[in-house]
Design a protein around this motif. Structure first.
Motif, PDB file in Angstrom:
ATOM      1  N   ARG A 183      42.553  52.436 -28.299  1.00  0.00           N
ATOM      2  CA  ARG A 183      42.410  53.999 -28.848  1.00  0.00           C
ATOM      3  C   ARG A 183      41.168  54.101 -29.257  1.00  0.00           C
ATOM      4  N   THR A 184      40.621  52.991 -29.908  1.00  0.00           N
ATOM      5  CA  THR A 184      39.165  53.220 -30.371  1.00  0.00           C
ATOM      6  C   THR A 184      38.000  52.918 -29.388  1.00  0.00           C
ATOM      7  N   GLN A 185      38.398  52.117 -28.214  1.00  0.00           N
ATOM      8  CA  GLN A 185      37.465  51.589 -27.530  1.00  0.00           C
ATOM      9  C   GLN A 185      36.488  50.505 -28.168  1.00  0.00           C
ATOM     10  N   THR A 186      36.982  49.631 -29.017  1.00  0.00           N
ATOM     11  CA  THR A 186      36.469  48.739 -29.786  1.00  0.00           C
ATOM     12  C   THR A 186      36.954  47.346 -29.148  1.00  0.00           C
ATOM     13  N   LYS A 187      36.377  46.236 -29.807  1.00  0.00           N
ATOM     14  CA  LYS A 187      36.460  45.008 -29.181  1.00  0.00           C
ATOM     15  C   LYS A 187      36.453  43.927 -30.578  1.00  0.00           C
ATOM     16  N   MET A 188      37.724  42.921 -30.737  1.00  0.00           N
ATOM     17  CA  MET A 188      37.677  42.502 -31.873  1.00  0.00           C
ATOM     18  C   MET A 188      38.225  41.331 -31.535  1.00  0.00           C
ATOM     19  N   LEU A 189      38.190  40.173 -32.465  1.00  0.00           N
ATOM     20  CA  LEU A 189      38.613  38.738 -32.298  1.00  0.00           C
ATOM     21  C   LEU A 189      39.991  38.586 -32.711  1.00  0.00           C
ATOM     22  N   HIS A 190      41.054  38.374 -32.000  1.00  0.00           N
ATOM     23  CA  HIS A 190      42.477  37.931 -32.519  1.00  0.00           C
ATOM     24  C   HIS A 190      42.515  36.648 -32.974  1.00  0.00           C
ATOM     25  N   VAL A 191      42.891  36.418 -34.294  1.00  0.00           N
ATOM     26  CA  VAL A 191      43.151  34.979 -34.698  1.00  0.00           C
ATOM     27  C   VAL A 191      44.866  34.909 -35.197  1.00  0.00           C
ATOM     28  N   PRO A 192      45.397  34.146 -34.346  1.00  0.00           N
ATOM     29  CA  PRO A 192      46.935  34.178 -34.589  1.00  0.00           C
ATOM     30  C   PRO A 192      47.122  33.133 -35.542  1.00  0.00           C
ATOM     31  N   TYR A 193      48.359  33.171 -36.350  1.00  0.00           N
ATOM     32  CA  TYR A 193      48.723  32.312 -37.465  1.00  0.00           C
ATOM     33  C   TYR A 193      50.061  31.773 -37.097  1.00  0.00           C
ATOM     34  N   LYS A 194      50.725  30.766 -37.658  1.00  0.00           N
ATOM     35  CA  LYS A 194      52.174  30.569 -37.543  1.00  0.00           C
ATOM     36  C   LYS A 194      53.007  31.346 -38.490  1.00  0.00           C
ATOM     37  N   GLY A 195      52.275  32.208 -39.342  1.00  0.00           N
ATOM     38  CA  GLY A 195      53.215  32.898 -40.428  1.00  0.00           C
ATOM     39  C   GLY A 195      52.462  33.780 -41.017  1.00  0.00           C
ATOM     40  N   THR A 196      52.986  34.835 -41.969  1.00  0.00           N
ATOM     41  CA  THR A 196      52.049  35.625 -42.723  1.00  0.00           C
ATOM     42  C   THR A 196      51.569  35.128 -43.955  1.00  0.00           C
ATOM     43  N   GLY A 197      52.334  33.957 -44.427  1.00  0.00           N
ATOM     44  CA  GLY A 197      51.850  33.395 -45.660  1.00  0.00           C
ATOM     45  C   GLY A 197      50.749  32.775 -45.556  1.00  0.00           C
ATOM     46  N   ALA A 198      50.385  31.908 -44.706  1.00  0.00           N
ATOM     47  CA  ALA A 198      48.897  31.123 -44.336  1.00  0.00           C
ATOM     48  C   ALA A 198      47.939  32.318 -44.085  1.00  0.00           C
ATOM     49  N   LEU A 199      48.366  33.507 -43.335  1.00  0.00           N
ATOM     50  CA  LEU A 199      47.291  34.307 -42.825  1.00  0.00           C
ATOM     51  C   LEU A 199      46.673  35.157 -44.017  1.00  0.00           C
ATOM     52  N   LEU A 200      47.804  35.499 -45.043  1.00  0.00           N
ATOM     53  CA  LEU A 200      47.474  36.212 -46.168  1.00  0.00           C
ATOM     54  C   LEU A 200      46.418  35.381 -46.958  1.00  0.00           C
ATOM     55  N   GLY A 201      46.720  34.136 -47.043  1.00  0.00           N
ATOM     56  CA  GLY A 201      45.535  33.307 -47.717  1.00  0.00           C
ATOM     57  C   GLY A 201      44.199  33.313 -47.276  1.00  0.00           C
ATOM     58  N   ASP A 202      44.240  33.230 -45.966  1.00  0.00           N
ATOM     59  CA  ASP A 202      42.787  33.099 -45.182  1.00  0.00           C
ATOM     60  C   ASP A 202      42.257  34.664 -45.273  1.00  0.00           C
ATOM     61  N   LEU A 203      43.149  35.631 -45.091  1.00  0.00           N
ATOM     62  CA  LEU A 203      42.615  37.044 -45.395  1.00  0.00           C
ATOM     63  C   LEU A 203      41.830  37.112 -46.643  1.00  0.00           C
ATOM     64  N   VAL A 204      42.604  36.861 -47.695  1.00  0.00           N
ATOM     65  CA  VAL A 204      42.038  36.962 -48.927  1.00  0.00           C
ATOM     66  C   VAL A 204      40.790  35.946 -49.224  1.00  0.00           C
ATOM     67  N   ALA A 205      40.670  34.933 -48.716  1.00  0.00           N
ATOM     68  CA  ALA A 205      39.680  33.912 -48.878  1.00  0.00           C
ATOM     69  C   ALA A 205      38.296  34.549 -47.903  1.00  0.00           C
ATOM     70  N   GLY A 206      38.582  35.468 -46.973  1.00  0.00           N
ATOM     71  CA  GLY A 206      37.554  35.672 -46.302  1.00  0.00           C
ATOM     72  C   GLY A 206      37.298  35.228 -44.686  1.00  0.00           C
ATOM     73  N   HIS A 207      38.330  34.450 -44.389  1.00  0.00           N
ATOM     74  CA  HIS A 207      38.380  33.496 -43.248  1.00  0.00           C
ATOM     75  C   HIS A 207      38.791  34.416 -42.110  1.00  0.00           C
ATOM     76  N   VAL A 208      39.301  35.792 -42.119  1.00  0.00           N
ATOM     77  CA  VAL A 208      39.543  36.769 -41.066  1.00  0.00           C
ATOM     78  C   VAL A 208      39.281  37.954 -41.771  1.00  0.00           C
ATOM     79  N   ASP A 209      38.851  38.918 -41.170  1.00  0.00           N
ATOM     80  CA  ASP A 209      38.413  40.297 -41.833  1.00  0.00           C
ATOM     81  C   ASP A 209      39.466  41.112 -41.996  1.00  0.00           C
ATOM     82  N   MET A 210      40.457  41.436 -41.376  1.00  0.00           N
ATOM     83  CA  MET A 210      41.427  42.653 -41.313  1.00  0.00           C
ATOM     84  C   MET A 210      42.794  42.199 -40.622  1.00  0.00           C
ATOM     85  N   ILE A 211      43.735  43.107 -41.047  1.00  0.00           N
ATOM     86  CA  ILE A 211      45.027  42.878 -40.426  1.00  0.00           C
ATOM     87  C   ILE A 211      45.548  44.354 -40.651  1.00  0.00           C
ATOM     88  N   PHE A 212      46.689  44.437 -39.425  1.00  0.00           N
ATOM     89  CA  PHE A 212      47.838  45.496 -39.622  1.00  0.00           C
ATOM     90  C   PHE A 212      49.051  44.832 -40.062  1.00  0.00           C
TER      91      PHE A 212
END
Length: 333
Positions: A183-212
């Protein structure tokens, strides 16, 4: 009493039992006694995510209502496929159930070429349980944007620089971000995880930038000052956070909507009486004032209904996300 009279008495008792069984089919007797043992509730995701949060809030009260313990069993893997397939292959006796969600019942079947089950053929829908409000959050130390419009501008100026996490390929988190990109005609990098717990830790630590992701989990981190929220995913602002704009209004994307949902299901062929018992119990528990308040606090909006309603809803979601996946070219192996 002679052996002969004893044998005659036993024969009469057996005959009476046979007549009783003839008057009431075996499956009816089993349903009347249901549940007569603990129920295993499969959560096909890691602890910490929205599905697990719902299970931890509702399971104790549901067990009390049914008169049996509800044992929550986390079986994560393959975007929820592993745990859900386990239930699809279980006996249809009502003692192994799954908390499905938009990924396992509405998205995986349309993006995975070899998804091992059809949710409308290998599972029995029991009830939709909740709608899950989504929010767009960023790591404030990594992303300079403080509004959804700023994020779009930054993404356009730095194509491919922003990364977004998800709980797995084909998850609602990935689909939401893919729709946002389109919808915004942008391009970002997808980083898949095995679950929300590990993802949240990396998001807070700055290893990924954002999340829906789900409002309940993410807003805890926002309140703690670890993440910044840029918008909510529904078409309307949520009562709990009236000052947070929708992504649609903040980014100028009319009609943009990303919300998730959850629901209870069992193996195919679950007896109608068992389905009815479970459906009524869930509806009653979710109507409880205290349970409802706890769910809303976690960003889970109670939305239970009939098994037929849930079956129709799953069918509609499969069509909706099938079109999105096809249009955006989202596929998974």
């Amino acid at each position: 009493m002679t052996d002969l009279s004893n044998r005659a008495r036993r024969s009469l008792l057996h005959a009476a039992a046979a007549l009783a069984l003839g008057a009431a089919p075996l499956h009816a007797l089993a349903a009347d006694a249901y549940p007569s043992q603990p129920i295993r509730l499969i959560v096909p995701f890691s602890p910490g995510g929205a599905v697990d949060v719902y299970a931890r809030i509702v399971a104790p009260a549901l067990g009390k209502e049914l008169g049996q313990n509800i044992v929550v069993d986390n079986r994560p893997g393959a975007s929820g496929i592993i745990g859900t397939e386990l239930v699809a292959r279980s006996p249809a006796d009502g003692y192994t159930l799954v908390l499905g969600n938009i990924a396992t019942l509405g998205i995986n079947p349309v993006i995975y070429k070899n998804n091992p089950f059809d949710p409308l053929k290998q599972l029995t829908p029991i009830t939709k349980t909740v709608v899950v409000n989504y929010v767009l959050v960023v790591n404030p130390d990594k992303v300079p944007a403080r509004t959804a419009a700023d994020l779009v501008a930054y993404a356009k100026a730095h194509p491919g620089a922003l990364s977004y996490g998800s709980s797995g390929t084909g998850s609602m988190q990935q689909m939401a971000a893919a729709l946002f990109e389109a919808r915004t005609q942008t391009k970002m990098l997808h980083v898949p995880y095995k679950g929300t717990g590990a993802l949240l830790g990396d998001l807070v630590a700055g290893h990924v930038d954002m999340i829906f992701a789900d409002q309940g989990t993410m807003m805890q981190q926002v309140k703690a000052g670890k993440l910044a929220v840029l918008g909510v995913g529904g078409l309307h602002r949520v009562p709990e956070y009236p000052d947070i704009p929708t992504i649609a209004e903040a980014a100028g994307l009319p009609g943009f909507e990303v919300v998730a949902w959850q629901g209870l299901a069992g193996p195919a062929g679950l007896p109608a009486a068992v389905v009815d018992t479970l459906n009524k119990a869930v509806n009653k528990v979710q109507a409880d004032k205290d349970i409802r308040a706890r769910l809303l606090e976690a960003g889970l909006v109670p939305d239970a209904g009939s098994p037929e309603d849930f079956r129709r809803y799953i069918g509609a979601e499969l069509q909706k996300w099938g079109k999105v996946a096809n249009d955006l070219g989202v596929k998974a192996d």
